[in-house]
Write an enzyme that holds these catalytic residues in place. Structure first.
Site, mmCIF file in Angstrom:
data_model
loop_
_atom_site.group_PDB
_atom_site.id
_atom_site.type_symbol
_atom_site.label_atom_id
_atom_site.label_comp_id
_atom_site.label_asym_id
_atom_site.label_seq_id
_atom_site.Cartn_x
_atom_site.Cartn_y
_atom_site.Cartn_z
ATOM 1 N N GLU A 164 -20.377 63.264 89.224
ATOM 2 C CA GLU A 164 -20.456 62.131 88.474
ATOM 3 C C GLU A 164 -18.795 61.649 88.046
ATOM 4 O O GLU A 164 -18.278 61.470 87.157
ATOM 5 C CB GLU A 164 -21.031 62.482 87.086
ATOM 6 C CG GLU A 164 -22.279 62.665 87.263
ATOM 7 C CD GLU A 164 -22.908 62.909 85.711
ATOM 8 O OE1 GLU A 164 -22.215 63.039 84.772
ATOM 9 O OE2 GLU A 164 -24.373 63.278 85.720
ATOM 10 N N GLU A 284 -31.664 66.491 90.630
ATOM 11 C CA GLU A 284 -32.253 66.598 89.314
ATOM 12 C C GLU A 284 -33.118 65.723 89.074
ATOM 13 O O GLU A 284 -33.262 64.884 87.982
ATOM 14 C CB GLU A 284 -30.763 66.076 88.387
ATOM 15 C CG GLU A 284 -29.479 66.978 88.700
ATOM 16 C CD GLU A 284 -28.393 66.525 87.691
ATOM 17 O OE1 GLU A 284 -28.906 66.127 86.568
ATOM 18 O OE2 GLU A 284 -27.286 67.068 88.082
HETATM 19 C C1 GLA Z 1 -26.132 65.263 84.203
HETATM 20 C C2 GLA Z 1 -25.587 66.527 84.828
HETATM 21 C C3 GLA Z 1 -26.340 67.613 84.478
HETATM 22 C C4 GLA Z 1 -27.126 67.356 83.013
HETATM 23 C C5 GLA Z 1 -27.713 66.233 82.892
HETATM 24 C C6 GLA Z 1 -28.331 66.052 81.442
HETATM 25 O O1 GLA Z 1 -26.961 64.964 85.114
HETATM 26 O O2 GLA Z 1 -25.264 66.654 86.186
HETATM 27 O O3 GLA Z 1 -25.927 68.902 84.474
HETATM 28 O O4 GLA Z 1 -26.038 67.570 82.040
HETATM 29 O O5 GLA Z 1 -26.709 65.013 83.104
HETATM 30 O O6 GLA Z 1 -29.043 67.170 81.280
#
Ligand code: GLA
Length: 383
Positions: A164, A284
């Protein structure tokens, strides 16, 4: 004639018994259904692990619903982040992470390492004021990355090396300035250089350990299928490539909500990123049932569970997304869900953080561990 009759009876008997024992994909484990496509992962935390992780969990009798058997890849939702592994300078705590890794090993799951460098989840000593120069920052970065990789070696099969860093600025005129997030010590002290350094440090350590071919290195982010953020991400990746950065792949987090899934965007992102020679992983995946689009407010709060029509709409998003994933199976090596059962989700964390008035139900298993429409559509798919 008698023979013919007998064989007819035999064949119809077979027919009946076959249809009785016919196994639908949804009766199988998801990792088996997808074995010719990609590995299937989930995010694990102490609340969905069937073994104690924290010391104060010792003695608890864990309900073991076996749902973890659906997965052959594990990501630790939080317990491999910097603040958890390395809470103070020169102080490491591997205990919890090692328990997940041991469990993964004994259950034939690979582990996705998440995440080496992330501006959030940092301990106090990794803050401006404590660290004041780029040189100091790089020393900390190098040490952390080397020590963590040294510890886990090839018990993890890949790392989100950097997480990120692309800005959410919606400005269509993409400049060097608005490509990166600026609000953290990393960018403040080093500009974008820390991103390249992270990959170089990780790569060098893996080479030194002789395991570079076993552990792949990824850049991971959310919303990187959206056109503006994708253009910025491509800008960064092109720069990294020019610098001969040892990056192997990109993680598309794919946190969707009811209004945010656009099939064409997902396809184009997979295509564009893999055109740079990068492996793609969906890192994710989940679908928030509340629609954040401004014209659908106010939303209901589904305190007693989501209505069928919402679960079906959610399943439609799972269905479309997985159609795309299957279509691009030669470019995608893993799809990971950011949780397992709806009773255990980061989306129900403090309201100011994830913004909803009621509980969320983002996954493929409901709060009791039963299969949801989303599970059925991605298992019993028709392409
Ligand atoms: C981001 C991070 C994850 C997690 C999510 C929220 O996507 O990459 O590690 O913290 O936020 O759960």
């Amino acid at each position: 004639m008698r023979k013919k009759l007998l064989s007819l009876i035999f064949v119809s008997f077979l027919g009946v018994s076959c249809s009785k024992v016919a196994v639908r994909n949804s009766d199988r484990l998801l990792k088996d259904v997808y074995q010719d496509f990609f590995t299937i992962g989930a995010a694990f935390n102490k609340g969905n692990m069937p073994i104690p992780i924290d010391e104060d969990d010792e003695g608890i009798v864990f309900e073991d619903d076996g749902l973890y058997n659906h997965f052959n890849s594990m990501t630790l939702e939080n317990d491999m982040k910097w603040d958890k592994l390395h809470p103070a300078e020169n102080v490491y705590d591997w205990t919890k992470a090692d328990k997940y890794v041991g469990f993964a090993k004994s259950h034939n799951m690979g582990v996705r390492g998440h995440a080496l460098v992330w501006y959030r989840a940092l301990p106090g000593y990794m803050s401006l004021g404590e660290i004041n120069t780029k040189e100091e920052l790089f020393l900390h970065e190098k040490k952390h990355i080397e020590d963590v990789i040294e510890h886990f070696k090839d018990s993890v099969y890949c790392w989100d090396v950097v997480n990120e860093v692309i800005s959410d600025n919606e400005d269509k005129d993409i400049t060097e300035e608005n490509t990166y997030r600026h609000d953290d010590l990393w960018y403040e002290l080093s500009g974008k250089e820390y991103i390249l350094k992270a990959f170089q440090y990780a790569d060098a350590k893996l080479v030194e350990l002789g395991i570079r071919d076993k552990v792949k290195l990824y850049y991971n982010d959310y919303d990187n299928t959206k056109p503006i953020k994708m253009a910025k991400t491509l800008k960064m990746l092109n720069w990294l490539k020019e610098e001969n950065c040892p990056i192997d792949g990109i993680g598309l987090q794919c946190h969707y909500h009811m209004g945010s899934f656009v099939k064409e965007e997902l396809e184009s992102a997979i295509y564009e990123y893999s055109s740079l020679g990068l492996d793609v992983q969906i890192t994710e995946f989940d679908v928030d049932i509340y629609d954040e689009s401004p014209n659908v407010t106010p939303v209901d709060s589904y305190v007693d569970g989501a209505p069928q029509k919402i679960l079906d709409a959610q399943a439609t998003i799972y269905n479309h997304a997985f159609k795309v994933f299957r279509k691009y199976k030669d470019k995608i090596s893993n799809v990971t869900f950011w949780g397992i059962r709806d009773n255990n989700t980061y989306m129900n964390d403090p309201i100011e953080f994830f913004g909803h008035a009621g509980p969320n139900y983002p996954y493929i298993f409901d709060i009791f561990g039963e299969k949801k429409p989303a599970f059925y559509v991605i298992s019993d798919y028709e392409d």
